[in-house]
Design an enzyme around this catalytic site. Structure first.
Site: not given
Ligand code: PLP
Length: 469
Positions: A117
């Site tokens: 993210k």
């Molecule tokens: C947010 C997150 C996901 C899921 O991602 P999406 O975009 O919601 O499908 C998977 N793994 C980690 C470590 C995350 O922080």
């Protein structure tokens, strides 16, 4: 590039710089482009070996289209991915490793809070601050987090002008590491609010505040924000270029999925012309998406807590953006489908004249993992390659391995977090805790006291807090 809401039949067109300051469209829909830009095979070849920042610029400018001047966009990209914010492995911000023959892993977690993210949010924060400065506006952002979004958003927006962040998190339910990460970022323009309740309570509160137009406008930083989706597309290009034997050859990808934001970016990369053959969605026990892809039935299911908590979702918001394509841009049908889903908690594509095979036509496949699968995947990956993966990545590795065809097409798995964030599960799999990267060594002790305002799940209390800050 023109953007529209998935639910707007009038197709009122907006620009990138309009939609990324909003979250949801006023009609409750999500913003999507009217057409996807393309990258020709020659342009793709030219990106081969280019630094990550160069790939980001080449992709993003197609979406931003003059909304942010080229020179500024380059500066924002440089600043977002500069060391020490992002570590590098062998010079790469998103390094790719082959962990078993034909099976590759792209590490997306070398940013400041150790999940993928960071990649989108570091850039989005800077773009928002730039745009608000140009417009002379101020923006408050209200969000709910069960872990990774909160810290990544706060690390990205900390100290930026024109923006204030209010982040709700459940009083219990995050790992100590995650709580400490957010706690260390409190203060200034960052407000952490700890809700005596669960993640769903936090999300409900956010919704209630946002649905009250008399209370003013709030921006969003979760993956319903289009800016996040766009900023995740470039690492599919960089990953492809490091995995494919020759530029132009196909590869398959597998993505650990929750809200379907990350995989949606991979899907858009494919639509832009990147030779991604199969788009494999991996879920954990919360398998709303796996069921959808296999049966065409989209059914809300209360989320259970797992060892890959960032994928513990009860519905997948970004699916609505894919639905818009499945329905060939028919906003009226999207609206009817989403209305049926919110009323009944269950809707089947067959009621709209489509079979579940429509997903395969778009390249999608899916699978899910359980706790023992993730533990086994962490152990096996370490045995085969010496690489320690986190439980979310393990979910993708498990599903991806099972989906291998043995036809020589490489598989690329997205690694979405560093194992340091989920030490307990890694210890269960390997019997030891991996070395912490230096920058995280003193995290828990650097947390300040009283860095969270603690509150009952009561919208009146929350509004009072927001108004006074
Ligand atoms: C947010 C997150 C996901 C899921 O991602 P999406 O975009 O919601 O499908 C998977 N793994 C980690 C470590 C995350 O922080």
């Amino acid at each position: 590039m023109k953007m529209v809401s998935t639910r707007d039949e009038s197709k009122e067109a907006l620009h990138y710089t309009d939609v990324f300051l909003r979250g949801l469209a006023p009609d409750g829909g999500l913003y999507v482009p009217l057409a996807y830009p393309t990258v020709s095979p020659e342009e793709l070849r030219a990106l081969s070996g280019a630094p990550y920042e160069e790939i980001v610029f080449a992709i993003k400018r197609r979406f931003v289209e003059g909304g942010i001047p080229d020179g500024t966009l380059r500066d924002l990209i440089e600043a977002a991915y500069a060391p020490p914010l992002f570590e590098r492995e062998e010079g790469a911000i998103t390094p790719v490793k082959e962990i078993e023959e034909g099976f590759f892993v792209e590490n997306l977690s070398l940013g400041p809070t150790a999940s993928f993210k960071d990649i989108a949010l570091q850039l989005l924060g800077r773009e928002m601050a730039f745009e608000l400065g140009r417009r002379g506006g101020e923006l408050s952002i209200l969000g709910a987090t069960s872990g990774d979004t909160g810290s990544a958003a706060e690390a990205a927006f900390k100290g930026l002008p024109h923006i204030t962040i209010f982040m709700l998190s459940p009083y219990e339910g995050m790992s100590d590491f995650q709580r400490a990460q957010m706690g260390a970022l409190s203060g200034g323009n960052i407000h952490n609010i700890s809700i005596r309740g669960r993640f769903d309570d936090c999300q409900d509160l956010v919704k209630k505040v946002m649905q009250d137009p008399s209370f003013g406008h709030f921006g969003a930083v979760n993956s319903i924000n289009w800016g996040r989706i766009v900023s995740q597309i470039p690492y599919y290009f960089s990953g492809y270029l490091r995995t494919a034997r020759r530029v132009g050859d196909p590869i398959d990808i597998v993505v650990p999925s929750g809200n379907f934001g990350n995989m949606l970016s991979g899907y858009i990369a494919k639509r832009m012309g990147l030779p991604l053959r199969r788009l494999i969605i991996a879920t954990n026990e919360n398998n709303v998406l796996d069921t959808l892809i296999k049966t065409g039935v989209y059914e809300y299911a209360p989320a259970e807590v797992t060892s890959s908590p960032s994928m513990d979702i009860s519905k997948a918001s970004n699916y609505e953006r894919l639905l818009f394509d499945l329905f060939e841009g028919d906003a009226e049908r999207v609206k009817a489908y989403m209305k049926a889903f919110s009323e009944k908690g269950r809707v089947s594509l067959s009621e709209y004249g489509l079979g579940a095979d429509i997903f395969a036509q778009y390249g999608f496949e899916s699978g899910s993992s359980r706790e023992e699968d993730r533990i086994a995947a962490i152990a096996r990956t370490y045995e085969m390659s010496g690489v320690v993966i986190d439980p979310h990545t393990a979910d993708g590795v498990h599903v991806g391995k099972k989906a291998m065809h043995g036809d020589g097409v490489p598989m690329l798995a997205m690694s979405t977090a560093l194992p340091v964030k989920f030490e307990a599960t890694v210890k269960k799999a390997l019997g030891f805790i991996p070395d912490r990267p230096l920058r995280f060594r003193n995290l828990e002790s650097s947390m300040q006291k009283e860095s969270f305002a603690i509150m009952d799940p009561d919208v009146a209390l929350l509004k009072k807090f927001l108004a006074s800050h």
